[in-house]
Design a protein around this motif. Structure first.
Motif, short mmCIF file in Angstrom:
data_model
loop_
_atom_site.label_atom_id
_atom_site.label_comp_id
_atom_site.label_asym_id
_atom_site.label_seq_id
_atom_site.Cartn_x
_atom_site.Cartn_y
_atom_site.Cartn_z
N VAL A 29 -4.87 -2.93 3.19
CA VAL A 29 -3.91 -2.21 2.36
C VAL A 29 -2.48 -2.52 2.77
CG1 VAL A 29 -5.52 -0.30 1.94
CG2 VAL A 29 -3.85 -0.12 3.79
N THR A 30 -1.57 -2.29 1.84
CA THR A 30 -0.15 -2.35 2.12
C THR A 30 0.40 -0.94 1.95
OG1 THR A 30 -0.01 -4.60 1.29
CG2 THR A 30 2.06 -3.39 1.46
N LEU A 31 1.12 -0.47 2.97
CA LEU A 31 1.75 0.85 2.96
C LEU A 31 3.24 0.65 3.10
CD1 LEU A 31 -0.85 2.25 5.42
CD2 LEU A 31 -0.51 3.21 3.14
N ARG A 32 4.01 1.34 2.24
CA ARG A 32 5.47 1.21 2.29
C ARG A 32 6.12 2.56 2.61
NH1 ARG A 32 6.01 -2.70 -2.70
NH2 ARG A 32 5.63 -4.63 -1.58
N GLY A 33 7.14 2.50 3.43
CA GLY A 33 7.90 3.68 3.79
C GLY A 33 8.45 3.55 5.19
N ALA A 34 9.39 4.42 5.52
CA ALA A 34 10.07 4.36 6.82
C ALA A 34 9.13 4.61 7.99
CB ALA A 34 11.22 5.37 6.84
N ALA A 35 7.97 5.23 7.75
CA ALA A 35 7.03 5.53 8.83
C ALA A 35 6.12 4.35 9.18
CB ALA A 35 6.17 6.74 8.46
N ALA A 36 6.25 3.23 8.50
CA ALA A 36 5.37 2.08 8.75
C ALA A 36 5.31 1.68 10.23
CB ALA A 36 5.79 0.90 7.88
#
Length: 102
Positions: free
Chosen positions: A75-82
């Motif tokens: 999966v690809t997860l986007r956001g500042a918490a990556a």
């Protein structure tokens, strides 16, 4: 998506790539059907809230819109918490992220 629970949880197995706003990871779906665009608000080893969006799913080499419960996918997860995502192992345990389908 009617009749499908919105609560979702993914176990982080291996973080393959990560930068400040995006991570690519192998995950195992621990709860419910997880759809592309799901939002994750909590990581298992931190009391602080997070905000990650599931933007891509590769399952058996093809792009799909959903991960069924019990299945593993890239999966690809986007956001500042990556950057807080980490690979799991037997001695340290596995990190998981919790959220809901959008």
């Amino acid at each position: 998506m009617e009749g499908i629970s919105n609560a979702v949880e993914l176990q982080i197995c291996e973080v393959r790539a990560c930068d400040r706003t995006e991570a690519t990871a192998t995950v195992r779906n621990l709860r419910g059907s997880v759809f592309r665009s799901a939002r994750f608000r909590r990581v298992s080893d931190s009391p602080d809230p997070i905000d990650l969006e599931l933007t891509g799913i590769i399952w058996y080499g093809r792009a799909v819109d959903e991960i069924l419960a019990g299945h593993t996918a890239l999966v690809t997860l986007r956001g500042a918490a990556a950057p807080i995502l980490r690979s799991g192992n037997l001695s340290d345990g596995w990190q998981s992220i919790e959220g809901c389908n959008a």
